[in-house]
Design an enzyme around this catalytic site. Structure first.
Site, PDB file in Angstrom:
ATOM      1  N   LYS A 187      95.402  56.950  37.091  1.00  0.00           N
ATOM      2  CA  LYS A 187      95.969  58.281  36.878  1.00  0.00           C
ATOM      3  C   LYS A 187      95.645  59.140  38.080  1.00  0.00           C
ATOM      4  O   LYS A 187      94.626  58.915  38.748  1.00  0.00           O
ATOM      5  CB  LYS A 187      95.340  58.920  35.636  1.00  0.00           C
ATOM      6  CG  LYS A 187      96.159  60.047  35.071  1.00  0.00           C
ATOM      7  CD  LYS A 187      97.287  59.511  34.228  1.00  0.00           C
ATOM      8  CE  LYS A 187      98.065  60.578  33.532  1.00  0.00           C
ATOM      9  NZ  LYS A 187      98.787  60.019  32.383  1.00  0.00           N
TER      10      LYS A 187
HETATM   11  N1  GLU Z   1     102.378  59.797  32.643  1.00  0.00           N
HETATM   12  C1  GLU Z   1     102.874  58.919  31.638  1.00  0.00           C
HETATM   13  C2  GLU Z   1     101.760  58.484  30.701  1.00  0.00           C
HETATM   14  O1  GLU Z   1     100.787  59.161  30.536  1.00  0.00           O
HETATM   15  C3  GLU Z   1     103.686  57.778  32.229  1.00  0.00           C
HETATM   16  C4  GLU Z   1     102.917  56.819  33.074  1.00  0.00           C
HETATM   17  C5  GLU Z   1     103.808  55.799  33.802  1.00  0.00           C
HETATM   18  O2  GLU Z   1     104.984  55.732  33.529  1.00  0.00           O
HETATM   19  O3  GLU Z   1     103.241  55.084  34.638  1.00  0.00           O
HETATM   20  O4  GLU Z   1     101.854  57.487  30.039  1.00  0.00           O
END
Ligand code: GLU
Length: 476
Positions: A107
């Protein structure tokens, strides 16, 4: 704001992890390896804006590399900090494992209030942040693939993808370096709606099981169920829209930054969104009662509560007052570990974040595969499928004629049946299949094992087992 009575977000995720991992027979060392965050990179960079140099702080955290690339969004918010990014990276690991997307967890975040900058400034900032991450392979098609999260969207992903392409001019797979891109820049149909769509598919699957419903003290179908939505951003808006338009749910309350609105007759999410765009908030929306203390609406009587905004909104101080028998965590970490315990005690059923909002990363996976295969889904099969369906329809019509036209196919059936699946239909089908399969795997543990008391524990168990199996296969 951190509540002194609460653990931090990362600690809260760890507490929930520990509750579950206790039920698994794994060496202690392996449990520890899975729990910890592998690495967090912090970058401070300067951008010249409005005549002066402004310094920004950004993070990219890699929680687990049992599979690569690692995957997870990049968030833009002035509240971003290392603890939060690490908590979210851990959730990505469990989420990806649970829904079988072949990624580790990561993240990122940039500490910025994006509303303070114009588009050109945001582009400069985003390209500079991306440059720092690309230099260290923290954006890379086979190493680390970001996606949108709070405060970011297609536009930011397009800038990042372009920045990667500029710095890797001969990489034929450059487009697979981020997902959530616009369709004309290598995106996939259905990615924007994916997380909200996943919430809908999750609820549909939950409602297919009378045993699940019984545990929540609910019965019947989604039709007419009273729903409260917190946060009408990309996830909350799409979830509300699909549940209202396609499943007959009544959206009785919508909670936003400036307060909340309530209408027993149900709100139209499109109208509310239009109002927010015009007036900057929900206040003044016609045909609904407005409350400045929007968060208090979380405690209203309803059938399904959908927190789709920030983490930690259901906490030690308001959990006991929550009346919803069913909560579906469309946001990441909306319920703290303390609140989770209080709600479990009350008999409230929680469909946990790592499952409930996995629609986004699932469709991101499809986009990544599309980018690597360099062809749109359905391009080869669609017309062939239509031709075969046409054959059947023609043959049935011939038979009908031969039998003296005593029966016939309806025009509606013919039109629907003859249509081959394009990319959007295939993406939705793959997402639906994924959401059904993951809940089924959690449900089996929940119903069959007495010590698995809730869906969150079941979700952790399913994913930890998968992550452990990957590490074992690597010889760890
Ligand atoms: N930000 C989204 C989540 O928390 C999508 C993550 C992604 O598609 O890699 O799942």
């Amino acid at each position: 704001m951190q509540n002194a009575k609460e653990p931090s977000f990362r600690e809260s995720v760890d507490i929930m992890f520990n509750r579950a991992v206790d039920k698994i027979d794994l060496p202690l060392g392996m449990k520890e390896k899975i729990r910890v965050c592998n690495a967090t990179y912090t970058v401070r960079f300067g951008v010249r804006l409005r005549g002066e140099v402004k310094t920004f702080v950004g993070y990219r955290s890699v929680h687990s590399e049992h599979m690569e690339p690692v995957k997870g969004g990049i968030r833009y918010a002035d509240t971003v900090n290392q603890d939060e990014v690490e908590a979210l990276a851990a959730l990505m690991t469990y989420k990806c494992a649970l829904v079988d997307t072949p990624f580790g967890g990561s993240k990122g975040g940039l500490c910025i209030d994006p509303r303070q900058y114009d588009e050109h400034e945001l582009e400069q900032i985003t390209r500079r942040f991306a440059y720092e991450l690309i230099k260290r392979d923290l954006i890379h098609p086979s190493q680390n693939v970001p996606a949108p999260d709070m405060g970011t969207g297609e536009r930011e992903m397009a800038w990042m993808a372009d920045q990667y392409a500029r710095m890797n001019t001969t990489d034929i797979n450059a487009r697979a370096c981020v997902t959530g891109k616009p369709l004309n820049a290598g995106g996939i149909a259905g990615r924007v709606e994916a997380t909200g769509r996943g919430v809908q598919y999750a609820l549909r699957e939950f409602f297919r099981s009378p045993d699940d419903l019984k545990k929540a003290g609910l019965s019947g179908s989604l039709d007419g169920k009273r729903v409260i939505i917190q946060g009408l951003g990309n996830v909350g808006y799409h979830a509300a829209k699909f549940l209202a338009e396609e499943d007959g749910c009544k959206i009785i309350s919508i909670i936003e930054r400036d307060g909340g609105i309530h209408s027993a007759d149900g709100l139209n999410p499109d109208d509310v969104l239009a109002h927010i765009r015009e007036h900057g908030g929900v206040k003044g929306f016609a045909g609904a009662t407005y409350t400045e203390d929007g968060v208090a609406l979380l405690e209203e009587d309803c059938d399904i509560l959908v927190p789709a905004a920030l983490e930690g909104v259901i906490h030690i101080d308001n959990a006991a007052r929550i009346k919803a028998p069913l909560i579906i965590e469309a946001a990441n970490g909306p319920v703290t570990s303390n609140a989770d315990a209080i709600l479990r005690e009350k008999g409230c059923v929680i469909i946990p974040d790592m499952y409930a909002n996995a629609g986004g990363v699932t469709v991101s996976y499809f986009e990544w595969v599309k980018n690597l295969s360099h062809i749109r889904f359905g391009r080869m099969q669609r017309r062939e499928q239509e031709a075969r369906n046409m054959l059947i329809v023609n043959e049935l019509e011939r038979l009908s004629e031969a039998m003296g036209d005593t029966w016939s196919l309806t025009e509606n059936f013919k039109a629907k049946y003859m249509q081959g699946a394009g990319e959007l239909e295939l993406v939705r089908s793959g997402l639906d299949d994924t959401m059904r399969g993951a809940l089924q795997s959690m449900r089996t543990l929940w119903h069959e094992r007495e010590d698995v008391t809730d869906l969150r524990m079941a979700a952790y168990l399913v994913s930890i087992e998968k992550v452990a199996a990957s590490y074992r296969a690597k010889g760890l």
